[in-house]
Design a protein around this motif. Structure first.
Motif, PDB file in Angstrom:
ATOM      1  N   VAL A  23       0.808  -1.206   0.000  1.00  0.00           N
ATOM      2  CA  VAL A  23       0.000   0.000   0.000  1.00  0.00           C
ATOM      3  C   VAL A  23       0.844   1.259   0.000  1.00  0.00           C
ATOM      4  O   VAL A  23       0.502   2.233  -0.635  1.00  0.00           O
ATOM      5  N   GLU A  24       1.971   1.230   0.683  1.00  0.00           N
ATOM      6  CA  GLU A  24       2.773   2.448   0.763  1.00  0.00           C
ATOM      7  C   GLU A  24       3.207   2.927  -0.615  1.00  0.00           C
ATOM      8  O   GLU A  24       3.450   4.089  -0.834  1.00  0.00           O
ATOM      9  N   ALA A  25       3.329   2.020  -1.556  1.00  0.00           N
ATOM     10  CA  ALA A  25       3.846   2.370  -2.874  1.00  0.00           C
ATOM     11  C   ALA A  25       2.745   2.530  -3.914  1.00  0.00           C
ATOM     12  O   ALA A  25       3.028   2.678  -5.079  1.00  0.00           O
ATOM     13  N   GLN A  26       1.494   2.511  -3.491  1.00  0.00           N
ATOM     14  CA  GLN A  26       0.421   2.566  -4.460  1.00  0.00           C
ATOM     15  C   GLN A  26       0.337   3.912  -5.157  1.00  0.00           C
ATOM     16  O   GLN A  26       0.647   4.941  -4.597  1.00  0.00           O
ATOM     17  N   THR A  27      -0.088   3.865  -6.387  1.00  0.00           N
ATOM     18  CA  THR A  27      -0.365   5.067  -7.150  1.00  0.00           C
ATOM     19  C   THR A  27      -1.785   4.929  -7.669  1.00  0.00           C
ATOM     20  O   THR A  27      -2.383   3.852  -7.613  1.00  0.00           O
ATOM     21  N   LEU A  28      -2.317   6.004  -8.205  1.00  0.00           N
ATOM     22  CA  LEU A  28      -3.662   5.937  -8.779  1.00  0.00           C
ATOM     23  C   LEU A  28      -3.692   4.917  -9.911  1.00  0.00           C
ATOM     24  O   LEU A  28      -4.646   4.154 -10.051  1.00  0.00           O
ATOM     25  N   GLY A  29      -2.631   4.851 -10.691  1.00  0.00           N
ATOM     26  CA  GLY A  29      -2.547   3.864 -11.769  1.00  0.00           C
ATOM     27  C   GLY A  29      -2.607   2.438 -11.240  1.00  0.00           C
ATOM     28  O   GLY A  29      -3.256   1.572 -11.824  1.00  0.00           O
ATOM     29  N   ASP A  30      -1.940   2.189 -10.101  1.00  0.00           N
ATOM     30  CA  ASP A  30      -1.988   0.867  -9.470  1.00  0.00           C
ATOM     31  C   ASP A  30      -3.418   0.499  -9.099  1.00  0.00           C
ATOM     32  O   ASP A  30      -3.868  -0.627  -9.297  1.00  0.00           O
ATOM     33  N   VAL A  31      -4.127   1.450  -8.522  1.00  0.00           N
ATOM     34  CA  VAL A  31      -5.511   1.206  -8.094  1.00  0.00           C
ATOM     35  C   VAL A  31      -6.371   0.872  -9.297  1.00  0.00           C
ATOM     36  O   VAL A  31      -7.136  -0.089  -9.285  1.00  0.00           O
ATOM     37  N   LEU A  32      -6.245   1.660 -10.344  1.00  0.00           N
ATOM     38  CA  LEU A  32      -7.060   1.424 -11.536  1.00  0.00           C
ATOM     39  C   LEU A  32      -6.720   0.088 -12.185  1.00  0.00           C
ATOM     40  O   LEU A  32      -7.619  -0.636 -12.633  1.00  0.00           O
ATOM     41  N   ASP A  33      -5.443  -0.261 -12.225  1.00  0.00           N
ATOM     42  CA  ASP A  33      -5.040  -1.565 -12.769  1.00  0.00           C
ATOM     43  C   ASP A  33      -5.653  -2.705 -11.960  1.00  0.00           C
ATOM     44  O   ASP A  33      -6.158  -3.679 -12.519  1.00  0.00           O
ATOM     45  N   ALA A  34      -5.617  -2.591 -10.627  1.00  0.00           N
ATOM     46  CA  ALA A  34      -6.181  -3.632  -9.771  1.00  0.00           C
ATOM     47  C   ALA A  34      -7.684  -3.745  -9.970  1.00  0.00           C
ATOM     48  O   ALA A  34      -8.239  -4.842 -10.002  1.00  0.00           O
ATOM     49  N   MET A  35      -8.354  -2.612 -10.128  1.00  0.00           N
ATOM     50  CA  MET A  35      -9.798  -2.646 -10.354  1.00  0.00           C
ATOM     51  C   MET A  35     -10.120  -3.319 -11.682  1.00  0.00           C
ATOM     52  O   MET A  35     -11.040  -4.118 -11.768  1.00  0.00           O
ATOM     53  N   ARG A  36      -9.346  -3.006 -12.703  1.00  0.00           N
ATOM     54  CA  ARG A  36      -9.571  -3.636 -14.016  1.00  0.00           C
ATOM     55  C   ARG A  36      -9.300  -5.138 -13.959  1.00  0.00           C
ATOM     56  O   ARG A  36      -9.948  -5.921 -14.633  1.00  0.00           O
ATOM     57  N   ALA A  37      -8.335  -5.535 -13.146  1.00  0.00           N
ATOM     58  CA  ALA A  37      -7.972  -6.946 -13.032  1.00  0.00           C
ATOM     59  C   ALA A  37      -8.967  -7.720 -12.159  1.00  0.00           C
ATOM     60  O   ALA A  37      -8.898  -8.936 -12.088  1.00  0.00           O
ATOM     61  N   LEU A  53      -3.134   1.704   8.023  1.00  0.00           N
ATOM     62  CA  LEU A  53      -2.690   2.363   6.807  1.00  0.00           C
ATOM     63  C   LEU A  53      -3.771   3.325   6.368  1.00  0.00           C
ATOM     64  O   LEU A  53      -4.923   3.216   6.763  1.00  0.00           O
ATOM     65  N   THR A  54      -3.363   4.300   5.581  1.00  0.00           N
ATOM     66  CA  THR A  54      -4.299   5.239   4.968  1.00  0.00           C
ATOM     67  C   THR A  54      -4.019   5.216   3.483  1.00  0.00           C
ATOM     68  O   THR A  54      -2.862   5.302   3.068  1.00  0.00           O
ATOM     69  N   THR A  55      -5.064   5.082   2.697  1.00  0.00           N
ATOM     70  CA  THR A  55      -4.895   5.009   1.249  1.00  0.00           C
ATOM     71  C   THR A  55      -4.702   6.403   0.657  1.00  0.00           C
ATOM     72  O   THR A  55      -4.961   7.409   1.313  1.00  0.00           O
ATOM     73  N   VAL A  56      -4.282   6.424  -0.575  1.00  0.00           N
ATOM     74  CA  VAL A  56      -4.214   7.685  -1.299  1.00  0.00           C
ATOM     75  C   VAL A  56      -5.646   8.134  -1.575  1.00  0.00           C
ATOM     76  O   VAL A  56      -6.581   7.331  -1.544  1.00  0.00           O
ATOM     77  N   THR A  57      -5.829   9.411  -1.845  1.00  0.00           N
ATOM     78  CA  THR A  57      -7.148   9.906  -2.244  1.00  0.00           C
ATOM     79  C   THR A  57      -7.412   9.425  -3.657  1.00  0.00           C
ATOM     80  O   THR A  57      -6.569   9.581  -4.541  1.00  0.00           O
ATOM     81  N   MET A  58      -8.574   8.814  -3.840  1.00  0.00           N
ATOM     82  CA  MET A  58      -8.899   8.223  -5.136  1.00  0.00           C
ATOM     83  C   MET A  58     -10.204   8.788  -5.666  1.00  0.00           C
ATOM     84  O   MET A  58     -11.164   8.946  -4.916  1.00  0.00           O
ATOM     85  N   PRO A  59     -10.247   9.100  -6.962  1.00  0.00           N
ATOM     86  CA  PRO A  59     -11.534   9.480  -7.540  1.00  0.00           C
ATOM     87  C   PRO A  59     -12.407   8.232  -7.622  1.00  0.00           C
ATOM     88  O   PRO A  59     -11.987   7.203  -8.128  1.00  0.00           O
ATOM     89  N   ALA A  60     -13.606   8.311  -7.071  1.00  0.00           N
ATOM     90  CA  ALA A  60     -14.499   7.161  -7.072  1.00  0.00           C
ATOM     91  C   ALA A  60     -15.694   7.382  -7.982  1.00  0.00           C
ATOM     92  O   ALA A  60     -16.374   6.436  -8.360  1.00  0.00           O
ATOM     93  N   ALA A  61     -15.950   8.636  -8.313  1.00  0.00           N
ATOM     94  CA  ALA A  61     -17.015   8.993  -9.246  1.00  0.00           C
ATOM     95  C   ALA A  61     -18.354   8.390  -8.857  1.00  0.00           C
ATOM     96  O   ALA A  61     -19.184   8.134  -9.709  1.00  0.00           O
ATOM     97  N   GLY A  62     -18.572   8.131  -7.586  1.00  0.00           N
ATOM     98  CA  GLY A  62     -19.841   7.597  -7.137  1.00  0.00           C
ATOM     99  C   GLY A  62     -20.171   6.228  -7.708  1.00  0.00           C
ATOM    100  O   GLY A  62     -21.306   5.794  -7.681  1.00  0.00           O
ATOM    101  N   ARG A  63     -19.173   5.534  -8.210  1.00  0.00           N
ATOM    102  CA  ARG A  63     -19.356   4.220  -8.818  1.00  0.00           C
ATOM    103  C   ARG A  63     -19.529   3.153  -7.743  1.00  0.00           C
ATOM    104  O   ARG A  63     -18.696   3.017  -6.864  1.00  0.00           O
ATOM    105  N   ASN A  64     -20.616   2.409  -7.804  1.00  0.00           N
ATOM    106  CA  ASN A  64     -20.867   1.366  -6.820  1.00  0.00           C
ATOM    107  C   ASN A  64     -19.814   0.279  -6.925  1.00  0.00           C
ATOM    108  O   ASN A  64     -19.443  -0.131  -8.013  1.00  0.00           O
ATOM    109  N   LEU A  65     -19.375  -0.215  -5.780  1.00  0.00           N
ATOM    110  CA  LEU A  65     -18.395  -1.282  -5.733  1.00  0.00           C
ATOM    111  C   LEU A  65     -19.000  -2.477  -5.016  1.00  0.00           C
ATOM    112  O   LEU A  65     -19.690  -2.337  -4.013  1.00  0.00           O
ATOM    113  N   ALA A 112     -12.613   9.117  -2.467  1.00  0.00           N
ATOM    114  CA  ALA A 112     -12.523   8.236  -1.304  1.00  0.00           C
ATOM    115  C   ALA A 112     -11.081   8.174  -0.817  1.00  0.00           C
ATOM    116  O   ALA A 112     -10.147   8.232  -1.605  1.00  0.00           O
ATOM    117  N   ARG A 113     -10.941   8.094   0.490  1.00  0.00           N
ATOM    118  CA  ARG A 113      -9.648   7.818   1.118  1.00  0.00           C
ATOM    119  C   ARG A 113      -9.972   7.013   2.371  1.00  0.00           C
ATOM    120  O   ARG A 113     -10.742   7.451   3.214  1.00  0.00           O
TER     121      ARG A 113
END
Length: 152
Positions: A23-37, A53-65, A112-113
């Motif tokens: 988590v410490e090394a996560q980037t927004l690109g990492d998050v998006l890749d994981a979501m796509r995978a 831990l605290t995550t990076v601030t991520m755009p969530a666009a109100g998308r249900n998960l 979201a964070r």
């Protein structure tokens, strides 16, 4: 056990991102890749039976998960997880054993964070490994089935 509401986004977004690097090394690109995978592994350092831990601030666009969490089957003892979305009003508290499926759904706001706190029944040091799987319309794989490195 109730579905994970807040834990979903935090763990789903932030945690899914942490697959090989943590988590410490996560980037927004990492998050998006994981979501796509469809998911990924989150690593949470634990000292004396406690970790956070605290995550990076991520755009969530109100998308249900929707998906599933699972503590790695190689861990021992009992685990308590508390997740809070610092940008929303969602939070989750759950007690879990290794290899236990924990389904979740979450409806985040535009961003979201997550702040994640864990407590282990064993007052030792380790790295908690948590699978965060996401349901995808096009996926044939169960989000509660972790994907291990090298397994495809």
């Amino acid at each position: 056990m109730r579905p994970l509401s807040l834990l979903t986004i935090g763990l789903a977004l932030a945690l899914t991102t942490a697959a090989p690097r943590g988590v410490e090394a996560q980037t927004l690109g990492d998050v998006l890749d994981a979501m796509r995978a469809g998911g990924g592994w989150v690593r949470i350092p634990v000292q004396g039976g406690r970790g956070n831990l605290t995550t990076v601030t991520m755009p969530a666009a109100g998308r249900n998960l929707e998906g599933c969490l699972e503590i790695w089957s190689g861990h021992t003892g009992a685990w308590s997880l508390r997740v809070e979305d610092t940008f929303g009003n969602g939070s989750l508290e759950v007690d879990a054993a290794p290899a236990q499926d924990i389904p979740f759904t979450y409806e985040p706001g535009p961003f979201a964070r997550l702040a994640v706190d864990v407590e282990w029944s064993e007052p030792r040091d380790t790295t908690l490994l948590v699978w965060v799987g996401l349901t995808r319309a096009s996926a044939e794989r169960d989000p509660c089935e972790p994907v291990y490195p090298g397994s495809g």
